[in-house]
Scaffold this motif. Structure first.
Motif, PDB file in Angstrom:
ATOM      1  N   ASN A 166     -32.052  46.598 -23.239  1.00  0.00           N
ATOM      2  CA  ASN A 166     -32.169  46.159 -22.974  1.00  0.00           C
ATOM      3  C   ASN A 166     -32.277  44.663 -23.347  1.00  0.00           C
ATOM      4  OD1 ASN A 166     -34.614  43.190 -22.676  1.00  0.00           O
ATOM      5  ND2 ASN A 166     -36.304  45.293 -23.315  1.00  0.00           N
ATOM      6  N   ASP A 197     -34.223  42.604 -31.290  1.00  0.00           N
ATOM      7  CA  ASP A 197     -33.666  43.630 -31.543  1.00  0.00           C
ATOM      8  C   ASP A 197     -32.548  44.407 -31.149  1.00  0.00           C
ATOM      9  OD1 ASP A 197     -34.185  43.270 -34.576  1.00  0.00           O
ATOM     10  OD2 ASP A 197     -36.034  43.504 -34.644  1.00  0.00           O
ATOM     11  N   THR A 235     -31.515  47.235 -29.045  1.00  0.00           N
ATOM     12  CA  THR A 235     -32.495  47.936 -28.232  1.00  0.00           C
ATOM     13  C   THR A 235     -31.397  48.406 -26.665  1.00  0.00           C
ATOM     14  OG1 THR A 235     -34.861  46.784 -27.924  1.00  0.00           O
ATOM     15  CG2 THR A 235     -34.876  49.039 -27.172  1.00  0.00           C
ATOM     16  N   ILE A 260     -33.537  57.290 -27.060  1.00  0.00           N
ATOM     17  CA  ILE A 260     -34.375  56.290 -28.269  1.00  0.00           C
ATOM     18  C   ILE A 260     -35.843  56.796 -28.556  1.00  0.00           C
ATOM     19  CG2 ILE A 260     -35.988  55.222 -26.266  1.00  0.00           C
ATOM     20  CD1 ILE A 260     -35.139  52.480 -26.679  1.00  0.00           C
ATOM     21  N   LEU A 283     -36.131  50.314 -21.159  1.00  0.00           N
ATOM     22  CA  LEU A 283     -34.342  49.831 -20.907  1.00  0.00           C
ATOM     23  C   LEU A 283     -34.366  49.273 -18.983  1.00  0.00           C
ATOM     24  CD1 LEU A 283     -33.135  52.918 -23.157  1.00  0.00           C
ATOM     25  CD2 LEU A 283     -33.869  50.386 -24.091  1.00  0.00           C
ATOM     26  N   LYS A 305     -33.727  50.742 -31.544  1.00  0.00           N
ATOM     27  CA  LYS A 305     -34.666  49.739 -31.440  1.00  0.00           C
ATOM     28  C   LYS A 305     -35.021  49.606 -32.991  1.00  0.00           C
ATOM     29  CE  LYS A 305     -38.317  53.487 -31.137  1.00  0.00           C
ATOM     30  NZ  LYS A 305     -39.602  54.082 -29.907  1.00  0.00           N
ATOM     31  N   GLU A 306     -35.945  48.361 -32.373  1.00  0.00           N
ATOM     32  CA  GLU A 306     -36.216  47.677 -33.547  1.00  0.00           C
ATOM     33  C   GLU A 306     -35.884  47.620 -35.179  1.00  0.00           C
ATOM     34  OE1 GLU A 306     -40.443  49.995 -33.874  1.00  0.00           O
ATOM     35  OE2 GLU A 306     -40.726  49.496 -31.917  1.00  0.00           O
ATOM     36  N   ALA A 334     -34.111  41.666 -25.471  1.00  0.00           N
ATOM     37  CA  ALA A 334     -35.000  42.360 -26.741  1.00  0.00           C
ATOM     38  C   ALA A 334     -34.725  41.592 -27.944  1.00  0.00           C
ATOM     39  CB  ALA A 334     -35.371  43.754 -26.948  1.00  0.00           C
TER      40      ALA A 334
END
Length: 406
Positions: free
Chosen positions: A209, A214, A216, A351, A187, A257-258, A212
């Motif tokens: 981030n 997605d 994040t 995270i 991050l 995340k993701e 990214a």
């Protein structure tokens, strides 16, 4: 002096003179272009008083700018954005790391959302229009944003009474938005902010981030000690009650995340008084409604701490979020009758916990009233299958015993 030297000297004099002329004229040209753009934006009208250009620093400053929403049928203008100064420049810290990116610094910035039966999508439209305007005048990708003495205001002139609430004395700093330095961490960007909300304080901390695919990020935020009496116009307009005494706090942590996320939100009200001697002149229906609200607050209040609180966890993916309502109700009862919920961030979400699958222990409310989730359904299905297998084994054994006897 030779003829050649004279030509060289005159050449430099002419170039220097042209630079001086350009330097003098350029701010007026840019200001004219800016005001023309502000005046012809669809649905908006704006103006800036002056522009200062610093060629050596690679920057220019817009002085006293405003942008109003424009009603095309009535030509009525409603304030939307304003700032005493916007500084647009090259970020030198990133330049030393080999990246040519920009930074924006806002002074006394104001953002106002006015409701005329406005839908949330119109708020998104306002925000994107303002971003597009900044993109037009910032030729570089923005890596750093700073806001000093900012405010966000919400007005609803259609309600009774009219609502006018705001967040004031705001400071915001966002860094490394284009990942121009410190790129080795998960991050790399950060955002911090703090502001005042009616005698209370807001604090926000985010690691993210922004590049990214997605969302994040790892975020925590808290609102502490907000005076609810200062928000009485809001309560009268939307909840049909007024508060005589009370303080509000809210604490939250969220990580994503993701495409997955996890977090919680923890609202807390202290020293609440809805119905008091100040309400003697209210009509009977108003008194009954305020009495009901006050009674509910008193029943679910932790008497020792004089507070009403709960904790609402949520998790899932962006397409299918899940909120545990029964956990929230259980937390209200726990705060009221067992142990007071702490007015602080719990430091339990980050995270790294987004992918952690915890075996959730159900409380009594979930066991009685909650719907079975997929895991419970699978467990029940497996139990039924095991029972069927046992029955079949018993039946086969009995058949074998009969065959042996025969």
């Amino acid at each position: 002096m030779t003829s050649k030297k004279k030509k060289i000297i005159w050449f430099f004099i002419i170039v220097l003179g042209l630079l001086v002329i350009v330097r003098v004229i350029l701010p007026y040209v840019v200001l004219h272009y800016l005001n023309k753009t502000l005046a012809t934006m669809e649905g908006y009208y704006g103006h800036a008083d002056d522009i200062d250009i610093a060629l050596i620093r690679g920057a220019y400053t817009i002085d006293s700018i405003y942008l109003n929403k424009l009603d095309s049928t009535t030509d009525k203008q409603t304030p939307f954005f304003g700032a005493s100064e916007i500084d647009l420049s090259v970020e030198w810290k990133a330049l030393f790391h080999g990246s040519i990116v920009g930074e924006l610094v806002f002074e006394d910035a104001m953002l106002r959302f006015t409701k005329y039966k406005v839908e949330p999508k119109e708020v998104r439209s306002d925000s994107s229009s303002f971003k597009n305007l900044l993109d037009d005048f910032m030729p570089l990708q923005v890596n750093r944003v700073e806001i000093n003495n900012g405010s966000i205001q919400y007005k609803d002139e259609t309600s009774k009474p009219p609502v006018d609430i705001q967040l004031s004395n705001a400071y915001l700093l966002a860094q490394n938005l284009r990942n121009s330095y410190d790129s080795s961490v998960v991050l790399p960007a950060s955002l911090t902010a703090h502001a005042n909300i009616y005698e209370g304080e807001l604090a926000l901390n985010v690691k993210l981030n922004p590049l990214a695919d997605d969302p994040t990020f790892d975020m925590n935020a808290e609102v502490k000690n907000t005076n609810l009496v200062k928000l009485n116009d809001f309560f009268k307009a939307y909840a049909k009650i007024d508060v005589n005494k009370g303080r509000f706090g809210l604490y939250t942590e969220v990580a994503a995340k993701e495409g997955k996320f996890a977090g919680y939100v923890k609202p807390l009200i202290q020293d609440l008084d809805v119905l008091g001697k100040e309400d003697r002149k209210d009509n009977i229906l108003r008194k009954m409604w305020e009495g009901l609200a006050g009674t509910v607050g008193e029943v679910f209040e932790n008497q020792r701490k004089d507070q009403v609180a709960t904790k609402v966890p949520f998790e899932g993916n962006l397409k299918n979020p899940d909120t545990n309502v029964w956990y929230a109700l259980s937390s209200i009862l726990q705060n009221a009758f067992i142990r007071a919920i702490q007015p602080s961030i719990d430091q339990e979400i980050n995270i790294a916990t987004v992918d952690t699958q915890k075996e959730e222990k159900k409380n009594i409310l979930q066991k009685i009233f909650g719907k079975k989730d997929d895991k419970d359904k699978d467990k029940d299905k497996n139990k039924e299958e095991e029972k069927e297998k046992e029955k079949k084994k018993d039946s086969d054994k009995k058949d074998d015993d009969k065959d042996k006897k025969n």
